[in-house]
Design a protein around this motif. Sequence first.
Motif, mmCIF file in Angstrom:
data_model
loop_
_atom_site.group_PDB
_atom_site.id
_atom_site.type_symbol
_atom_site.label_atom_id
_atom_site.label_comp_id
_atom_site.label_asym_id
_atom_site.label_seq_id
_atom_site.Cartn_x
_atom_site.Cartn_y
_atom_site.Cartn_z
ATOM 1 N N GLY A 170 11.680 -1.316 11.458
ATOM 2 C CA GLY A 170 10.850 -0.414 10.653
ATOM 3 C C GLY A 170 10.439 -0.930 9.280
ATOM 4 O O GLY A 170 9.605 -0.309 8.622
ATOM 5 N N ILE A 171 10.981 -2.052 8.844
ATOM 6 C CA ILE A 171 10.745 -2.479 7.455
ATOM 7 C C ILE A 171 9.283 -2.909 7.231
ATOM 8 O O ILE A 171 8.620 -2.405 6.320
ATOM 9 N N ASN A 172 8.781 -3.818 8.078
ATOM 10 C CA ASN A 172 7.404 -4.278 7.868
ATOM 11 C C ASN A 172 6.398 -3.146 8.050
ATOM 12 O O ASN A 172 5.465 -3.002 7.266
ATOM 13 N N GLU A 173 6.629 -2.340 9.090
ATOM 14 C CA GLU A 173 5.719 -1.200 9.345
ATOM 15 C C GLU A 173 5.701 -0.271 8.143
ATOM 16 O O GLU A 173 4.657 0.218 7.732
ATOM 17 N N MET A 174 6.896 -0.025 7.598
ATOM 18 C CA MET A 174 7.006 0.894 6.469
ATOM 19 C C MET A 174 6.239 0.340 5.255
ATOM 20 O O MET A 174 5.423 1.043 4.649
ATOM 21 N N PHE A 175 6.446 -0.929 4.930
ATOM 22 C CA PHE A 175 5.762 -1.493 3.755
ATOM 23 C C PHE A 175 4.246 -1.575 3.979
ATOM 24 O O PHE A 175 3.473 -1.367 3.053
ATOM 25 N N GLN A 176 3.856 -1.884 5.219
ATOM 26 C CA GLN A 176 2.412 -1.932 5.488
ATOM 27 C C GLN A 176 1.764 -0.570 5.237
ATOM 28 O O GLN A 176 0.725 -0.464 4.599
ATOM 29 N N ALA A 177 2.427 0.480 5.753
ATOM 30 C CA ALA A 177 1.896 1.842 5.558
ATOM 31 C C ALA A 177 1.895 2.189 4.069
ATOM 32 O O ALA A 177 0.968 2.827 3.560
ATOM 33 N N PHE A 178 2.941 1.773 3.378
ATOM 34 C CA PHE A 178 3.091 2.050 1.946
ATOM 35 C C PHE A 178 1.923 1.430 1.165
ATOM 36 O O PHE A 178 1.187 2.127 0.457
ATOM 37 N N PHE A 179 1.718 0.135 1.349
ATOM 38 C CA PHE A 179 0.689 -0.557 0.557
ATOM 39 C C PHE A 179 -0.716 -0.121 0.974
ATOM 40 O O PHE A 179 -1.613 -0.033 0.135
ATOM 41 N N SER A 180 -0.866 0.148 2.253
ATOM 42 C CA SER A 180 -2.191 0.570 2.694
ATOM 43 C C SER A 180 -2.525 1.962 2.136
ATOM 44 O O SER A 180 -3.648 2.221 1.705
ATOM 45 N N SER A 181 -1.530 2.838 2.075
ATOM 46 C CA SER A 181 -1.763 4.169 1.497
ATOM 47 C C SER A 181 -2.039 4.094 -0.008
ATOM 48 O O SER A 181 -2.868 4.844 -0.527
ATOM 49 N N ILE A 182 -1.318 3.214 -0.679
ATOM 50 C CA ILE A 182 -1.543 3.066 -2.126
ATOM 51 C C ILE A 182 -2.968 2.557 -2.369
ATOM 52 O O ILE A 182 -3.678 3.034 -3.258
ATOM 53 N N THR A 183 -3.388 1.602 -1.535
ATOM 54 C CA THR A 183 -4.745 1.071 -1.676
ATOM 55 C C THR A 183 -5.770 2.180 -1.423
ATOM 56 O O THR A 183 -6.729 2.338 -2.188
ATOM 57 N N ASP A 184 -5.543 2.952 -0.357
ATOM 58 C CA ASP A 184 -6.455 4.074 -0.067
ATOM 59 C C ASP A 184 -6.539 5.001 -1.270
ATOM 60 O O ASP A 184 -7.605 5.466 -1.648
ATOM 61 N N MET A 185 -5.348 5.273 -1.848
ATOM 62 C CA MET A 185 -5.308 6.194 -2.983
ATOM 63 C C MET A 185 -6.120 5.640 -4.160
ATOM 64 O O MET A 185 -6.907 6.358 -4.781
ATOM 65 N N CYS A 186 -5.940 4.356 -4.440
ATOM 66 C CA CYS A 186 -6.667 3.758 -5.573
ATOM 67 C C CYS A 186 -8.173 3.787 -5.305
ATOM 68 O O CYS A 186 -8.975 4.009 -6.211
ATOM 69 N N GLU A 187 -8.536 3.571 -4.031
ATOM 70 C CA GLU A 187 -9.970 3.584 -3.695
ATOM 71 C C GLU A 187 -10.524 5.007 -3.673
ATOM 72 O O GLU A 187 -11.721 5.220 -3.681
ATOM 73 N N ASN A 188 -9.601 5.969 -3.630
ATOM 74 C CA ASN A 188 -9.982 7.378 -3.559
ATOM 75 C C ASN A 188 -9.920 8.016 -4.952
ATOM 76 O O ASN A 188 -9.689 9.216 -5.086
ATOM 77 N N GLY A 189 -10.040 7.176 -5.977
ATOM 78 C CA GLY A 189 -10.043 7.667 -7.357
ATOM 79 C C GLY A 189 -8.680 8.118 -7.845
ATOM 80 O O GLY A 189 -8.579 8.977 -8.718
ATOM 81 N N GLY A 190 -7.602 7.558 -7.254
ATOM 82 C CA GLY A 190 -6.259 7.863 -7.760
ATOM 83 C C GLY A 190 -5.654 9.129 -7.200
ATOM 84 O O GLY A 190 -4.621 9.598 -7.651
ATOM 85 N N LYS A 191 -6.290 9.684 -6.177
ATOM 86 C CA LYS A 191 -5.720 10.885 -5.574
ATOM 87 C C LYS A 191 -5.226 10.541 -4.181
ATOM 88 O O LYS A 191 -5.914 9.889 -3.408
ATOM 89 N N ARG A 192 -3.999 10.954 -3.889
ATOM 90 C CA ARG A 192 -3.403 10.625 -2.598
ATOM 91 C C ARG A 192 -4.194 11.289 -1.469
ATOM 92 O O ARG A 192 -4.380 12.496 -1.483
#
Length: 273
Positions: A170-192
């Motif tokens: 689960g470690i790689n999957e977890m970090f991938q989801a983590f970083f991808s969500s953070i990127t989405d958030m930043c691209e979404n104007g800072g809102k999760r």
Amino acid sequence: METNAPKRRDNKKSLRVKVISLGNAEVGKSCIIKRYCEKRFVPKYLATIGIDYGVTKVQVRDREIKVNIFDMAGHPFFYEVRNEFYKDSQGVLLVYDVGLRESFDALDSWLGEMKQEMGSQANMDSIVFIVCANKVDLTKRRVVDEGEGRLWAESRGFHYFETSAQSGEGINEMFQAFFSSITDMCENGGKRPTAEVSAGFTKEQADTIRRIRNSKDSWDMLGVKPGATREEVNKAYRKLAVLLHPDKCVAPGSEDAFKAVVNARTSLLKNIK
Ligand code: GTP
Ligand code: MG
């Protein structure tokens, strides 16, 4: 001119983010980070003293992400060192040990400490939270099951992953989801973005299921005082039945909770005149 052009484009695409790890001492925060960054596991416990800092670079779609990782010490002794590092985080790893219930129960107080330290500028909607149910390799000592952990996480709009720093599960999957969500958030104007982790059930349903699982007897399960009347029992039952009926509630564990409530009511009514 020509040599500068690609560089400018790259700069536009790169992103710097700050993530922190939270959770009781010894739940495996440092080992999870080490497993991901260094691909190894250290069985000996080396308590983090205050804070450990590291940087890693990851690629998410066409963006390079520079991740600053602040790995916090879980021991209460280090509160005064940790408290300065909550601010300006885009991501939080909330870790507990599936073999230690108190480490799971402590997640609420970790969120509380974080909110308190961030003060009025606290905007929890601008932070991606990932809950790691860690040490899943130690199956025999597991006391917090997946349903319970997932329910706690998803009812708050957090991601949930089962991990083992020891086996790497689960470690790689977890970090991938983590970083991808953070990127989405930043691209979404800072809102999760909410849709992706939208749970389909309410926090009230999740909290009720959790309370039912942890109740000590049938009175407690229905939320009435010992010695309550038939009417009081029936009233409490109806309220819970509406909230948790399997046709209406899709939260993990709702079916079992509903059955438990039905059984509790039956056994109480047998003994009330
Ligand atoms: P603090 O720094 O004190 O807050 O602790 P921590 O949460 O960083 O814990 P750490 O990563 O140092 O791990 C604590 C102990 O648990 C160590 O002995 C690790 O080897 C062990 N450990 C961590 N993750 C796992 C896991 O997934 N499985 C097993 N079996 N042991 C683990
Ligand atoms: Mg540590």
